[in-house]
Design a protein around this motif. Structure first.
Motif, PDB file in Angstrom:
ATOM      1  N   ASP A 148      74.046  42.422  26.595  1.00 16.87           N
ATOM      2  CA  ASP A 148      73.663  41.319  27.468  1.00 16.87           C
ATOM      3  C   ASP A 148      73.611  41.781  28.924  1.00 16.87           C
ATOM      4  O   ASP A 148      73.803  42.965  29.226  1.00 16.87           O
ATOM      5  N   GLU A 149      73.364  40.840  29.802  1.00 22.19           N
ATOM      6  CA  GLU A 149      73.167  41.196  31.215  1.00 22.19           C
ATOM      7  C   GLU A 149      74.439  41.717  31.871  1.00 22.19           C
ATOM      8  O   GLU A 149      74.386  42.319  32.945  1.00 22.19           O
ATOM      9  N   ASN A 150      75.591  41.457  31.224  1.00 24.20           N
ATOM     10  CA  ASN A 150      76.879  41.937  31.758  1.00 24.20           C
ATOM     11  C   ASN A 150      77.373  43.168  31.001  1.00 24.20           C
ATOM     12  O   ASN A 150      78.560  43.491  31.067  1.00 24.20           O
TER      13      ASN A 150
HETATM   14  C1  NAG Z   1      77.438  37.235  32.797  1.00 24.89           C
HETATM   15  O1  NAG Z   1      78.421  36.989  33.778  1.00 24.89           O
HETATM   16  C2  NAG Z   1      78.117  35.882  34.633  1.00 24.89           C
HETATM   17  C3  NAG Z   1      79.221  35.841  35.694  1.00 24.89           C
HETATM   18  O2  NAG Z   1      80.468  35.801  35.094  1.00 24.89           O
HETATM   19  C4  NAG Z   1      78.039  34.611  33.804  1.00 24.89           C
HETATM   20  O3  NAG Z   1      77.726  33.517  34.636  1.00 24.89           O
HETATM   21  C5  NAG Z   1      76.979  34.779  32.733  1.00 24.89           C
HETATM   22  O4  NAG Z   1      76.942  33.655  31.900  1.00 24.89           O
HETATM   23  C6  NAG Z   1      77.253  36.019  31.913  1.00 24.89           C
HETATM   24  N1  NAG Z   1      76.142  36.228  30.990  1.00 24.89           N
HETATM   25  C7  NAG Z   1      76.289  36.223  29.665  1.00 24.89           C
HETATM   26  C8  NAG Z   1      75.061  36.455  28.868  1.00 24.89           C
HETATM   27  O5  NAG Z   1      77.344  36.021  29.097  1.00 24.89           O
END
Ligand code: NAG
Length: 385
Positions: free
Chosen positions: A320-322
């Motif tokens: 995922d993006e994180n």
């Molecule tokens: C990634 O981290 C951000 C900040 O904590 C959060 O808002 C977002 O939902 C996260 N993305 C996923 C796909 O979990």
């Protein structure tokens, strides 16, 4: 199946958490890889994952070797973007797939807007390939020599190349690539050729026409820009690959795999469907000896091309993006691990819940500069640069 001792030990300890490239190699494939791009190499967390030799053993430059970067004006060649990725691959012992020599998109207007004779455009193609493939000679495991020459119905796409030269531009390009880098595997690369149908049948004709003209083609690259819930069946994926082999391709590979959600954010059930779809593609590659590996079109949703080209869609990758691993990562690693240890693998998919729709995107404008790659399953937007 070969079972390498270190992998066996690793599996015993970590089970399905062993990593993708290491498992793919243990399962008899050449690589599991990820495309990358220049800007992302400044992101330390990103680079840490991409350079983990157990996770990714292959990379492809997403943009830097395309014509708009390598010969932006006539006779003026620039390799700085492409070299950065090629050097990154070398430093990290990654197999390099090179991408791409002749494509209608991301093509500078000095080529696309010129009014050329056949002789002039032939010379332009030959000069471009002699320089670019010559520059990278010895560094590329494979070249995507011609990219996306076909329409969905299997006819040839309108481009300056086809308009001036007809389909002969394809053998012209393959012969030039063979001369410039005799050791590189030469590929035809396209999307929506993962499945059987008009475009796959036309790909067979392309293989035939290159051979008939006395050229060499080694492989077919199936981009595999797919949609969650409408990924072709394993049977159809295998049938398409086997057809390319029967037509004379000695190898095939998934070159740009991503499986996107048509609407965001994904639900938990949707993520499981995506995992099933990734597992299906992985199983298909494992089932066909000529399928040498899988490249995903970047590994994290943070740097996917999809949201820029298909607004409102995305979440197409394994992380995922994180940089957290998604269910699709677990599915791919589980399927690879089963193959690596010679087991039968999970006989059914993780789940079959399908919650996504497969309608095409609203047509975007054709102005995305960095992510100006067009195409993929359901693409309804621009087909020229
Ligand atoms: C990634 O981290 C951000 C900040 O904590 C959060 O808002 C977002 O939902 C996260 N993305 C996923 C796909 O979990």
């Amino acid at each position: 199946m070969r079972l390498l001792a270190p992998v066996a030990a690793l599996l015993a300890v970590h089970g399905a958490s062993a990593q993708l490239h290491q498992l793919a190699v243990a399962a008899g494939k050449m690589y599991f890889g990820s495309a990358t791009d220049n800007g992302e190499l400044n992101d330390a967390a990103y680079v840490r994952i991409l350079t983990d030799p157990n996770e990714f053993g292959q990379t492809t430059p997403g943009n830097g070797q395309k014509w708009q970067y390598t010969q932006p004006s006539r006779g003026s060649f620039s390799y700085s973007s492409g070299d950065q990725i090629a050097n990154f691959a070398k430093t990290n012992n990654m197999i390099l797939r090179c991408h791409t020599l002749v494509w209608h998109s991301q093509l500078p207007s000095w080529v696309s807007s010129g009014s050329w004779t056949k002789e002039q455009l032939t010379s332009i193609i030959e000069t471009h390939i002699a320089n670019v493939a010559g520059h990278y000679r010895g560094q590329c495991y494979a070249w995507d020599v011609v990219n996306e020459a076909l329409n969905e119905d299997g006819t040839f796409r309108t481009s300056v190349f086809y308009t001036v030269l007809g389909e002969s531009f394809i053998p012209i390009a393959f012969k030039a690539a063979a001369a410039a880098d005799p050791d590189a595997k030469l590929y035809y690369n396209d999307y929506n050729i993962e499945n059987t149908g008009a475009k796959q049948a036309a790909t067979l004709r392309i293989i035939g026409s290159i051979k008939q003209a006395g050229g060499r083609i080694d492989g077919v690259g199936m981009q595999a820009h797919l949609i969650v819930g409408s990924t072709p069946s394993q049977r159809n994926l295998e049938a398409a690959m086997n057809s390319y082999v029967a037509a004379g391709a000695s190898e095939v590979t998934y070159t740009e795999l991503d499986i996107r959600f048509s609407s965001l954010p994904p639900t938990a059930a949707g993520l499981r469907t995506q995992a099933d779809d990734y597992a299906t593609v992985t199983r298909a590659c494992l089932a066909v000896d000529a399928c040498i590996g899988i490249t995903i079109w970047d590994f994290t949703d943070k740097y996917s091309w999809i949201p820029n080209t298909f607004p409102g869609q995305g979440a197409a990758l394994l992380y995922d993006e994180n940089f957290s691993k998604k269910p699709a990562w677990t599915a791919v690693s589980t399927v690879l691990a089963a193959a690596a240890t010679g087991g039968p693998g999970p006989s059914t998919t993780l789940t079959t819940v399908t919650t996504t729709t497969t309608t095409g995107a609203p047509a975007p404008t054709c102005t995305a500069a960095k992510w100006g790659q067009c195409g993929g399953d359901g693409w309804t937007g621009c087909t020229i640069a």
